[in-house]
Design a protein around this motif. Structure first.
Motif, short mmCIF file in Angstrom:
data_model
loop_
_atom_site.label_atom_id
_atom_site.label_comp_id
_atom_site.label_asym_id
_atom_site.label_seq_id
_atom_site.Cartn_x
_atom_site.Cartn_y
_atom_site.Cartn_z
N GLN A 59 0.88 -1.04 -0.08
CA GLN A 59 -0.11 -0.11 -0.14
C GLN A 59 0.94 1.22 0.01
O GLN A 59 1.92 1.36 0.52
N GLY A 60 0.42 2.35 -0.74
CA GLY A 60 1.27 3.44 -0.79
C GLY A 60 0.61 4.75 -0.41
O GLY A 60 0.96 5.76 -1.02
N ARG A 61 -0.27 4.65 0.38
CA ARG A 61 -0.94 6.04 0.68
C ARG A 61 -1.20 6.31 2.20
O ARG A 61 -1.19 5.22 2.85
N PRO A 62 -0.78 7.50 2.61
CA PRO A 62 -1.32 7.67 4.00
C PRO A 62 -2.81 7.29 4.42
O PRO A 62 -3.58 7.39 3.57
N SER A 207 3.66 13.23 4.69
CA SER A 207 2.82 12.91 3.77
C SER A 207 3.43 12.44 2.63
O SER A 207 3.09 11.43 1.83
N GLU A 208 4.23 13.09 2.30
CA GLU A 208 4.90 12.98 0.82
C GLU A 208 5.77 11.88 0.97
O GLU A 208 5.95 11.01 -0.15
N LYS A 211 3.63 8.62 0.76
CA LYS A 211 3.20 8.27 -0.50
C LYS A 211 4.23 7.85 -1.51
O LYS A 211 4.07 6.85 -2.26
N GLU A 212 5.41 8.40 -1.57
CA GLU A 212 6.65 8.14 -2.45
C GLU A 212 7.25 7.08 -1.69
O GLU A 212 7.98 6.24 -2.88
N PRO A 214 6.46 3.93 0.65
CA PRO A 214 5.72 3.45 1.60
C PRO A 214 6.40 2.33 2.24
O PRO A 214 6.10 1.91 3.20
N VAL A 237 -2.47 14.21 -0.79
CA VAL A 237 -1.67 13.29 -1.38
C VAL A 237 -2.70 11.85 -1.62
O VAL A 237 -2.16 10.88 -1.42
N ASN A 238 -4.01 12.50 -1.38
CA ASN A 238 -5.04 11.44 -1.74
C ASN A 238 -4.88 10.14 -0.72
O ASN A 238 -4.91 9.07 -1.08
N PRO A 239 -5.19 10.35 0.54
CA PRO A 239 -5.09 9.42 1.60
C PRO A 239 -5.95 8.54 1.49
O PRO A 239 -7.35 8.56 0.94
#
Length: 914
Positions: A59-62, A207-208, A211-212, A214, A237-239
């Protein structure tokens, strides 16, 4: 009830709170207990499973957990902690629920392994900055912190993304920030303290990175809503959003929620078989379906609802969710769990199913009414009082009520609970009331109608609203006042906070005597950063008089000594040693953020405002004022005064923190008693006074020094007020330790052989000067004046007697001595080369005497002459004659009053005839 057992935490006489803490000092927080123990009370809701998937590998999102207080955000955060920290236990837990719920997808959720997990409840404010927590608890944090702080002039306000990446590459981390919005909203943002801006920028970096990279960072935060600034930076960052109010069909969400409630309440609910439950519910369900005319196609679904909700009826759960959760102070699931636990404890063994009829309004031993009152709004409480009075009215009006109204308590309780609904949902049809009281035996329809009619006829607040019955109160002053008090839009000007501060001041300084001796100031909620804005001008330090200042803090400071030391340095420019800080009890929130206190203050304001309209409002004003003052009287239990001062580093300041047993207006005197008897060291004070005597310092200078903290880390001498300090100086004088020069008019000291108490009584009234007059009163060693004591009318350097002469009682006026200004030692000039023989001082040449005389002039000019002749305080003079050409009897009497003690005088005069 089929052996159903509440969990141990709900079995005590007083229910424990269900709020989840990630960690605490007793090591019982959700992240401090073994994963198996915590997961045992956790049900895999849709939201929770969504969160576990979001922090899994790949997974790659907060992740942002969104929901108001009490919905279970902290519980979900703790579950995510265990999912990564102890994946083995979590995997086993998911597998068990996969079998129980017959859902293989649950057991197949992948879990992340081998990652450091850092979790923190930010609302506790243990850290000023997020990077402080990371540096302190990350194994590579100390190195990165040192590297950042060692950058010198290149050091940035916040750690850069490169530093954080270097830290995470050393040890990948999952970061859980609970109550992030609460912490963020409390930060200041000024030119001097731009902490909110720094936090805003730092959360963007995190956050970044999440995302970048994970594989290096998993970021999980919880916020109350998605509109706050705290959330917006992460939203870029589209969590993954875990929203307790969204996702899934309404029916599925409701089933999911109720299963979670039952699993949280009972330790063996899943072990009770469905056939056994259906058997005990048979009568109630069949009667409900009949009375409510449930269509045949809906009956199976209704039966499943009853089965899923047992031991509570589904219409009770729906009612509580609709009513309790819309109350102003309710905390969603948390309060619902507490209410249901109380209900089961009081009625679970007496009935096969719990309904609205099980709320016994007149049975205080169950605690149900009190618990509902604690989470309900004013209408709930008022309607309960009305319902209880209605119940009493029926009992008093119907002698054989036990036979005519056997379900009186159940019907009144159920109708009250259903009458607190909002909008058009208030009240109940007779059919649902009959279903509520039906348990193991059917209730005859005709008998119920007769019973209900009896209750309605003898009640004064049950109204017919169409087919529904409802408790009402058309014009209830209490409801009106509380409704206004809860309306925040009516108090945007801060008048409610001012009223609360006013009540705090009154509670502490309510009596005239206290107000005369003490200045009580209730500091505002922003006391640490902006204490004086909003206060009356007279309460600013530069306007203080001689009353002792007591500063009432709205909250207990963290790192108390450091906070108070910095506060004194930043916000007190003088008289820093005079303040007393009154502290609230530990654990109390800021008074100006305490909803209960603010509501009471608002209610008092509104009741007073409307008091001219109705006597009921005047009664309410007295009631709310009394309630508020009673709470405030018990709020404070300690005070703090300066102990050691450090101007260069206020964090090293120390304060005496002393407990208080007194309450309310007795607190100021209790503080002074503690200072006088416990903290004031007479020996330290004596040493300071003796030093002042050796330096011929004035009393005014000494008192000013006492009002400031002592330098160089010396123990501060508590300031007891000008009068008390002057009395202690007089006491030392009475003991023969010092002498006092009263502005050249009189010397004070103990007489040879005089008893201390006698000297004290004689000298005490003498030092009545105050203010700038004390700058002209000097402390001297006893040897500086004749040892025989008494008084002498002489002029000490560098001051002169009062204007108008020694015998004129005029106002004092300093006159520069010859050779310099006031404060310089006098210089004796050469004698007048042509003094006239005789004169006002008489005498002549011879015997080593030098005669001086002056022609008739004003007293002030005579004083100047005496000084010009070189006559100082110790200069002996002989044959002194003062000639008054003309005077009235009143002037003569006043002149004689001014003559000094310890001397003898002769008097002769010519009385003019009429």
């Amino acid at each position: 009830m089929l052996g159903l057992k509440l969990r141990g935490e709900f079995l005590g006489r007083r229910l424990q709170g269900t709020a989840i803490e990630l960690s605490n000092e007793s090591n019982t927080g959700a992240t401090q207990v073994p994963a198996q123990n915590f997961l045992e009370i956790t049900y895999p809701t849709l939201d929770l499973l969504k969160g576990i998937e979001a922090v899994g590998p790949g997974q790659g999102r907060p992740v942002v957990v969104i929901g108001e207080r009490g919905l279970g955000k902290s519980h979900l955060m703790a579950t995510l902690y265990h999912a990564v920290h102890d994946p083995a236990s979590t995997k086993a837990w998911l597998g068990n629920w996969s079998v129980t719920l017959n859902d293989p997808k649950i057991g197949s959720i992948p879990l992340r392994d081998g990652m450091l997990v850092l979790g923190e409840s930010l609302h506790r404010h243990r850290y000023k900055f997020l990077w402080d927590m990371i540096f302190e608890r990350h194994p590579h944090g100390t190195y990165i912190k040192g590297k950042w702080e060692g950058m010198g002039s290149a050091k940035t306000d916040i750690p850069s993304d490169q530093l954080i990446l270097e830290l995470l590459r050393h040890t990948p981390t999952m970061l859980l920030l609970d109550e992030f919005q609460t912490w963020y909203d409390s930060l200041t943002n000024s030119k001097q303290t731009p902490w909110k801006s720094w936090a805003f920028n730092f959360i963007q970096i995190l956050s970044e990175i999440a995302k970048e990279h994970p594989e290096l960072l998993v970021l999980v935060v919880s916020v109350r809503n998605g509109t706050s600034d705290a959330y917006q930076q992460i939203h870029r960052v589209n969590p993954v959003q875990v929203d307790f109010r969204a996702g899934g069909s309404p029916d599925k969400i409701q089933v999911d929620r109720r299963r979670m409630l039952l699993h949280r309440l009972f330790e063996n609910r899943l072990q009770i078989t469905s056939p056994a439950i259906e058997n005990v519910l048979a009568t109630h369900v069949s009667e409900y379906i009949r009375l409510m005319n449930v269509p045949a196609g809906e009956q199976d679904r209704k039966q499943r609802d009853f089965l899923e909700s047992w031991p509570f009826s589904p219409h009770l759960l729906q009612l509580l969710e609709d009513q309790v959760l819309v109350a102003t102070d309710a905390q969603e699931t948390r309060d619902l769990i507490r209410i249901l636990a109380n209900l089961f404890k009081s009625r679970g063994d007496a009935t096969p199913v719990l309904t609205s009829a099980d709320f016994k309004l007149d049975d205080d031993t169950t605690g149900i009414g009190a618990l509902l009152d604690s989470v309900a709004n004013q209408q709930h409480r008022s309607l309960r009082d009305k319902a209880l009075r209605n119940l009493t009215s029926v009992v008093e009006a119907v002698p054989d009520h036990a036979s005519k109204a056997p379900h009186l308590q159940e019907i009144v309780g159920a109708l009250w609970l259903r009458s607190i609904a909002v909008g058009n949902l208030a009240g109940a049809d007779p059919a649902i009331l009959q279903a509520d009281i039906t348990k193991t035996k059917k209730v005859d329809d005709n008998a119920f109608q007769v019973e209900l009619a009896t209750i309605i006829e003898n009640s004064f607040n049950i109204h017919q609203d169409g087919t529904r019955l409802v408790f009402k109160e058309e014009e209830n002053p209490q409801a009106k006042v509380m409704a206004s008090a809860r309306n925040d839009r009516l108090f945007t000007d801060g008048a409610d906070l001012a009223q609360l501060a006013k009540e705090v001041r009154y509670v502490i300084s309510g009596t005239e005597e206290v107000a005369r001796n003490f200045r009580v100031i209730a500091l505002p909620r922003s006391w640490q950063t902006d204490p004086w804005t909003g206060l009356e001008e007279s309460e600013h330090p530069d306007q203080w008089d001689d009353r002792l200042p007591i500063l009432v803090l709205p909250e207990e400071p963290d790192r108390l000594h450091e906070r108070l030391g910095r506060w004194v340095k930043d916000h007190m420019q003088k008289r820093r040693n005079t303040v007393r800080f009154l502290l609230p009890r530990s654990g109390f929130t800021n008074a100006f953020y305490d909803r209960d206190l603010i509501i009471l203050a608002r209610a008092e304001m509104k009741a007073r405002e409307w008091g001219n309209q109705n006597a009921e409002y005047r009664k309410l004003h007295a009631k709310y004022q009394s309630e508020l003052r009673d709470i405030l009287r018990k709020r404070f239990d300690r005070f703090a005064v300066m102990y050691r001062w450090n101007f260069s580093d206020p964090s090293k300041c120390e304060f005496h923190v002393e407990a208080l047993r007194e309450q309310g207006s007795k607190i100021p005197d209790a503080i002074e008693n503690a200072l006088t008897n416990d903290l004031f060291v007479p020996e330290d004070f004596q040493d300071l006074v003796l030093d002042a005597a050796n330096s011929n310092s004035s009393v005014g200078k000494l008192l000013k020094e006492l009002q400031e903290p002592r330098p160089s880390g010396q123990d501060c001498i508590p300031w007891l007020g000008e009068t008390a300090m002057k009395e202690r100086i007089i006491r030392l004088c009475a003991r023969g330790k010092v002498a006092i020069n009263l502005r050249g008019m009189e010397y004070l000291q103990a007489l040879a052989g005089e008893d201390e108490d006698a000297a004290w009584r004689r000298l005490r009234p003498k030092l009545a000067f105050t203010g700038r007059q004390l700058d002209e009163v000097f402390i001297l060693p006893p040897s500086a004046v004749p040892s025989t004591g008494g008084s002498a009318s002489v002029t000490p350097p560098p001051l002169v007697p009062p204007v108008g002469g020694l015998f004129d009682g005029g106002a004092p006026a300093p006159t520069p001595p010859v050779g310099g200004a006031i404060g310089d030692p006098p210089v004796a000039p050469a004698p007048d080369p042509t003094p006239p023989p005789g004169g006002i001082f008489g005498g002549g040449a011879g015997s080593g005497r030098t005669p001086f005389a002056s022609s008739a002039t004003s007293p002030l000019n005579l004083i100047g002459k005496v000084e010009s002749w070189g006559i100082g305080p110790a200069t002996p003079v002989k044959e002194v004659t003062i000639k008054v050409t003309a005077a009235t009897g009143a002037q003569l009497k006043e002149l004689l009053k001014k003559l000094p003690d310890g001397m003898t005088f002769e008097l002769s005069l010519d009385k003019e005839g009429n």
